[in-house]
Design a protein around this motif. Structure first.
Motif, PDB file in Angstrom:
ATOM      1  N   LEU A   1       0.818  -1.208   0.000  1.00 33.91           N
ATOM      2  CA  LEU A   1       0.000   0.000   0.000  1.00 33.91           C
ATOM      3  C   LEU A   1       0.858   1.268   0.000  1.00 33.91           C
ATOM      4  CD1 LEU A   1      -2.867  -0.993   2.449  1.00 33.91           C
ATOM      5  CD2 LEU A   1      -2.973  -0.780  -0.040  1.00 33.91           C
ATOM      6  N   LEU A   2       1.953   1.249   0.742  1.00 34.66           N
ATOM      7  CA  LEU A   2       2.854   2.401   0.732  1.00 34.66           C
ATOM      8  C   LEU A   2       3.509   2.591  -0.633  1.00 34.66           C
ATOM      9  CD1 LEU A   2       4.569   2.152   4.213  1.00 34.66           C
ATOM     10  CD2 LEU A   2       2.983   3.913   3.426  1.00 34.66           C
TER      11      LEU A   2
ATOM     12  N   ASP B   1       2.992   5.840  -3.014  1.00 35.27           N
ATOM     13  CA  ASP B   1       4.142   6.580  -3.527  1.00 35.27           C
ATOM     14  C   ASP B   1       4.097   6.702  -5.045  1.00 35.27           C
ATOM     15  OD1 ASP B   1       6.547   7.979  -3.289  1.00 35.27           O
ATOM     16  OD2 ASP B   1       7.730   6.142  -3.616  1.00 35.27           O
ATOM     17  N   VAL B   2       3.712   5.629  -5.719  1.00 39.41           N
ATOM     18  CA  VAL B   2       3.630   5.662  -7.188  1.00 39.41           C
ATOM     19  C   VAL B   2       2.528   6.600  -7.645  1.00 39.41           C
ATOM     20  CG1 VAL B   2       3.028   4.274  -9.214  1.00 39.41           C
ATOM     21  CG2 VAL B   2       4.689   3.418  -7.569  1.00 39.41           C
ATOM     22  N   VAL B   3       1.377   6.554  -6.988  1.00 42.86           N
ATOM     23  CA  VAL B   3       0.274   7.440  -7.369  1.00 42.86           C
ATOM     24  C   VAL B   3       0.631   8.894  -7.071  1.00 42.86           C
ATOM     25  CG1 VAL B   3      -2.117   8.052  -6.803  1.00 42.86           C
ATOM     26  CG2 VAL B   3      -1.495   5.673  -7.162  1.00 42.86           C
TER      27      VAL B   3
ATOM     28  N   ALA C   1      11.778   3.361 -11.712  1.00 47.90           N
ATOM     29  CA  ALA C   1      11.851   1.910 -11.498  1.00 47.90           C
ATOM     30  C   ALA C   1      12.497   1.590 -10.157  1.00 47.90           C
ATOM     31  CB  ALA C   1      12.637   1.258 -12.632  1.00 47.90           C
ATOM     32  N   VAL C   2      13.424   2.421  -9.733  1.00 48.64           N
ATOM     33  CA  VAL C   2      14.083   2.217  -8.436  1.00 48.64           C
ATOM     34  C   VAL C   2      13.073   2.385  -7.301  1.00 48.64           C
ATOM     35  CG1 VAL C   2      15.881   3.096  -6.903  1.00 48.64           C
ATOM     36  CG2 VAL C   2      16.296   2.939  -9.360  1.00 48.64           C
ATOM     37  N   THR C   3      12.193   3.366  -7.432  1.00 48.60           N
ATOM     38  CA  THR C   3      11.165   3.590  -6.420  1.00 48.60           C
ATOM     39  C   THR C   3      10.210   2.407  -6.337  1.00 48.60           C
ATOM     40  OG1 THR C   3      11.272   5.955  -6.885  1.00 48.60           O
ATOM     41  CG2 THR C   3       9.352   5.175  -5.679  1.00 48.60           C
ATOM     42  N   VAL C   4       9.820   1.889  -7.472  1.00 52.44           N
ATOM     43  CA  VAL C   4       8.913   0.746  -7.497  1.00 52.44           C
ATOM     44  C   VAL C   4       9.592  -0.489  -6.898  1.00 52.44           C
ATOM     45  CG1 VAL C   4       7.611  -0.805  -8.984  1.00 52.44           C
ATOM     46  CG2 VAL C   4       7.595   1.636  -9.442  1.00 52.44           C
ATOM     47  N   LEU C   5      10.828  -0.728  -7.274  1.00 49.56           N
ATOM     48  CA  LEU C   5      11.555  -1.878  -6.718  1.00 49.56           C
ATOM     49  C   LEU C   5      11.787  -1.733  -5.219  1.00 49.56           C
ATOM     50  CD1 LEU C   5      14.181  -2.732  -9.448  1.00 49.56           C
ATOM     51  CD2 LEU C   5      12.216  -4.078  -8.738  1.00 49.56           C
TER      52      LEU C   5
END
Length: 63
Positions: free
Chosen positions: A18-19, A23-25, A33-37
């Motif tokens: 959920l976090l 963050d992505v939204v 991609a680093v944030t998603v990983l």
């Protein structure tokens, strides 16, 4: 591993997902991609630990 941590691992995995979604939204046009990983890896670790605890508990019940 202790089976008393099963639900804690599940809750931690869901919170981590959920976090990551939040963050992505929140940074939609500049999603990295680093944030998603960085959000997915901890969630996968917690879900793996929950799976391992569940599997270990079921194996001990069968023996």
């Amino acid at each position: 591993m202790s089976s008393k941590f099963f639900y804690l691992y599940i809750i931690a995995g869901v919170v981590a997902l959920l976090l990551m979604i939040y963050d992505v939204v929140g940074t939609y046009p500049a999603v990295s991609a680093v944030t998603v990983l960085a959000g997915v890896v901890p969630a996968l670790v917690f879900f793996y630990l929950a799976y391992k605890v569940w599997h270990e508990k079921n194996d001990s019940e069968l023996m």
